[in-house]
Design an enzyme around this catalytic site. Structure first.
Site, PDB file in Angstrom:
ATOM      1  N   LYS A   1      -4.096   5.579 -19.945  1.00  0.00           N
ATOM      2  CA  LYS A   1      -4.291   6.607 -18.918  1.00  0.00           C
ATOM      3  C   LYS A   1      -5.737   7.025 -18.803  1.00  0.00           C
ATOM      4  O   LYS A   1      -6.224   7.301 -17.703  1.00  0.00           O
ATOM      5  CB  LYS A   1      -3.443   7.831 -19.249  1.00  0.00           C
TER       6      LYS A   1
ATOM      7  N   GLU B   1      -5.248  18.379 -18.945  1.00  0.00           N
ATOM      8  CA  GLU B   1      -5.241  18.527 -17.482  1.00  0.00           C
ATOM      9  C   GLU B   1      -4.686  19.891 -17.137  1.00  0.00           C
ATOM     10  O   GLU B   1      -3.908  20.462 -17.902  1.00  0.00           O
ATOM     11  CB  GLU B   1      -4.312  17.474 -16.839  1.00  0.00           C
TER      12      GLU B   1
ATOM     13  N   ARG C   1       3.643  -3.352 -11.942  1.00  0.00           N
ATOM     14  CA  ARG C   1       4.812  -4.242 -11.829  1.00  0.00           C
ATOM     15  C   ARG C   1       5.503  -3.989 -10.487  1.00  0.00           C
ATOM     16  O   ARG C   1       5.177  -3.031  -9.786  1.00  0.00           O
ATOM     17  CB  ARG C   1       5.790  -3.914 -12.960  1.00  0.00           C
TER      18      ARG C   1
HETATM   19  C1  MV4 Z   1       1.887  16.151 -14.944  1.00  0.00           C
HETATM   20  C2  MV4 Z   1       2.718  17.236 -14.547  1.00  0.00           C
HETATM   21  C3  MV4 Z   1       2.120  18.428 -14.258  1.00  0.00           C
HETATM   22  N1  MV4 Z   1       0.781  18.571 -14.378  1.00  0.00           N
HETATM   23  N2  MV4 Z   1       0.559  16.334 -15.025  1.00  0.00           N
HETATM   24  C4  MV4 Z   1       5.424  13.140 -16.058  1.00  0.00           C
HETATM   25  C5  MV4 Z   1       5.389  11.681 -16.349  1.00  0.00           C
HETATM   26  C6  MV4 Z   1       4.003  11.240 -16.169  1.00  0.00           C
HETATM   27  N3  MV4 Z   1       3.998  10.170 -15.214  1.00  0.00           N
HETATM   28  C7  MV4 Z   1       3.243  12.412 -15.693  1.00  0.00           C
HETATM   29  N4  MV4 Z   1       4.150  13.516 -15.576  1.00  0.00           N
HETATM   30  C8  MV4 Z   1       3.728  14.748 -15.202  1.00  0.00           C
HETATM   31  N5  MV4 Z   1       2.377  14.964 -15.254  1.00  0.00           N
HETATM   32  C9  MV4 Z   1       0.041  17.520 -14.760  1.00  0.00           C
HETATM   33  N6  MV4 Z   1      -1.289  17.693 -14.880  1.00  0.00           N
HETATM   34  C10 MV4 Z   1       4.087  17.022 -14.454  1.00  0.00           C
HETATM   35  C11 MV4 Z   1       4.605  15.781 -14.788  1.00  0.00           C
HETATM   36  C12 MV4 Z   1       6.022  15.666 -14.646  1.00  0.00           C
HETATM   37  C13 MV4 Z   1       6.599  14.832 -13.688  1.00  0.00           C
HETATM   38  C14 MV4 Z   1       5.821  14.031 -12.857  1.00  0.00           C
HETATM   39  C15 MV4 Z   1       6.405  13.200 -11.930  1.00  0.00           C
HETATM   40  C16 MV4 Z   1       7.782  13.169 -11.802  1.00  0.00           C
HETATM   41  C17 MV4 Z   1       8.572  13.941 -12.616  1.00  0.00           C
HETATM   42  C18 MV4 Z   1       7.997  14.775 -13.565  1.00  0.00           C
HETATM   43  C19 MV4 Z   1       8.811  15.547 -14.386  1.00  0.00           C
HETATM   44  C20 MV4 Z   1       8.240  16.369 -15.319  1.00  0.00           C
HETATM   45  C21 MV4 Z   1       6.854  16.407 -15.458  1.00  0.00           C
END
Ligand code: MV4
Length: 499
Positions: free
Chosen positions: A121, A205, A297
């Site tokens: 990341k 973040e 992918r």
């Molecule tokens: C975040 C976030 C809130 N703020 N980053 C979850 C998996 C990973 N791909 C990144 N994710 C998140 N990053 C910041 N700065 C909330 C999530 C997140 C989330 C993101 C996309 C779809 C579903 C989610 C469920 C919980 C948290």
């Protein structure tokens, strides 16, 4: 101009619905197909569909579908000149991508180096930042010094999120509400990341509390051209597993779609990306968007993009892997209609979405205009516990979002599955929910609105009907045993998908 090399025989290093879906496209292109399978999958549909099949080991994926050596061996024995990894398993393993090439075979996917950049990341953030892609306010280098990190957190403002660089799918994330918790949470995050991923690098973040998950399908060729194939809304998730996806997102304006699409193309260019990829963004309540990560992918939910663009993404992947140029430019692409996908998983939504295993006693697919089912199982088959619980994907396509939702409700009610509990009933719940229908929802949809009792109630009513029907159709002495057998298993396994 480099020349193209035709793929004449393709090994699909996967199983289930995606293996079948890939082989169908290959077959249409006149490409011979090779399946690999574990001992437990001997009679699986993908094995029977392929022109030839090779056993690669016992049921556990670590002894079969994850064995690079055995898959390369099978490719050589069969005379295949290309490998498609599907999703999951080895699909995002950069060493596998390199190994396939070193063995003189074509990997139907991106380069190992692109995967390496996007697999971390922090490396991904650093790469895309130079290409004008918006990032969540925070750090794009690892944090190690607590005091320095506290200073940054203060500037960003609490709550903040600590993430593991090597993490994925939500693993290794921690919300920190205030400075008092900071040191403790940071130390935990580092030790957790070290234990889980062998890499203790973490970064911080700003925490976006109610984001929407919007992703862009991108495609690059090996000549430096990159386009996007628009967006997918994937906010309905549980434990970071998507359950419902749609294309396009109901909330993007044409202007915002254009801006996000350009950012997605730039993110792909930052990784010198070719083949199919997905740029994941979160969209804040104020409609600000931020790059989160890239999936290198073909994704589970790619069919909704196929429906709205009219393209076959697997065929496109194959042509790109052969060295062809993208056959269109961005301005030749447009969105037509609306598509929704419900994942049909062998999970019980009335029991915390726990995996449910068993035999598919009844299995009847819905049919009709605009209904697509991508599946890998048949009636009578036992669902193995060793692998992903995804049985099928139900995809509908219609002129408008409203019509697509109505079609999905109908398709779910026509889908008959007994013997295992599935997420179909949950799909119907989503389709009828006011928040989903209005488009006003985010990644907290399930926690905000879903109550297992809602489906349990449906299941109970359906069970009563099954019992009543049995009491009528079965003669009195025999009915006692048949009835007690049904009553002894009062689960949504027996329900029709009431909508
Ligand atoms: C975040 C976030 C809130 N703020 N980053 C979850 C998996 C990973 N791909 C990144 N994710 C998140 N990053 C910041 N700065 C909330 C999530 C997140 C989330 C993101 C996309 C779809 C579903 C989610 C469920 C919980 C948290």
């Amino acid at each position: 101009m480099s020349e193209t090399i035709k793929i004449h025989k393709l090994l699909v290093a996967n199983r289930g619905e995606i293996a079948l879906r890939i082989m169908r496209s290959a077959k249409e292109m006149g490409i011979q197909t090779v399946a690999v399978y574990s001992e437990i999958d001997r009679n699986a549909m993908h094995v029977r569909f392929a022109d030839e099949a090779h056993c690669i080991g016992p049921a556990p994926s670590s002894e079969s579908y994850l064995r690079m050596d055995k898959i390369i061996d099978a490719a050589k024995k069969s005379g295949a000149n290309a490998i498609h990894p599907g999703y999951g398993f080895l699909s995002e393993n950069e060493d596998f991508a390199d190994l396939v090439k070193e063995n003189g075979l074509i990997f139907v996917g991106p380069s190992g180096d692109s995967m390496r950049t996007m697999g971390s990341k922090l490396a991904a953030k650093e790469a895309v930042a130079k290409f004008n892609v918006p990032l969540v306010p925070g750090t794009s280098t690892p944090i190690t010094n607590v005091d320095e990190a506290k200073g940054i957190a203060k500037k960003i403002g609490y709550p903040i999120l600590i993430k593991a660089s090597a993490g994925g799918g939500g693993k290794g994330m921690r919300v920190v509400e205030n400075e008092a918790e900071f040191q403790n949470q940071m130390e935990r995050a580092i030790s957790e990341a070290t234990a889980s991923f062998g890499d203790g690098a973490v970064f911080i973040e700003k925490y976006i509390a109610k984001p929407r998950h919007i992703e862009f399908q991108v495609f690059g060729d090996q000549h430096g051209n990159v386009v996007h194939l628009f967006d997918r809304e994937c906010s309905i998730q549980r434990r970071h597993q998507k359950v419902v996806e749609e294309a396009p997102s109901p909330v993007l304006t044409p202007e915002l779609r254009k801006k996000m699409g350009e950012a997605a193309v730039n993110a792909a260019k930052a990784a010198k990306y070719y083949n199919a990829g997905t740029i994941e963004f979160i969209l804040d309540e104020d409609m600000s968007f931020y790059f989160l990560e890239m999936n290198t992918r073909l994704q589970v939910e790619h069919p909704v993009t196929e429906m709205i663009t009219g393209l076959d993404l697997v065929k496109l992947q194959i042509k790109i892997a052969e060295g062809e140029k993208l056959p269109f430019t961005q301005n030749q692409l447009a969105i037509h209609g609306h598509a929704i996908e419900v994942r049909v998983c062998a999970e019980d939504p009335t029991n915390n979405f726990l995996p449910d295993i068993g035999k598919l006693q009844t299995y009847r697919r819905p049919q009709g205009h605009g209904v697509r089912v991508d599946d890998g199982f048949e009636e009578g088959m036992t669902i193995p516990v060793q692998y992903d619980p995804l049985l099928a994907k139900l995809i509908v396509y219609a002129e408008t979002r409203e019509l697509a939702m109505d079609k999905m409700v109908r398709a779910i009610s026509d889908y008959e599955i007994t013997g295992v509990a599935t997420t179909l009933g949950f799909g119907a719940f989503v389709m009828k929910h006011e928040a989903f229908r209005s488009g006003n929802f985010n990644t907290r949809f399930i926690e905000n609105y879903f109550k297992p009792e809602y489906l349990q109630q449906q299941a109970d009513e359906d069970l009563e009907k099954v019992v009543a029907a049995l009491a009528v159709t079965v003669s009195a002495p025999a009915s006692s045993s048949a009835t007690s057998q049904v009553v002894a298993r009062p689960s949504s396994k027996w329900k029709k998908n009431r909508v």
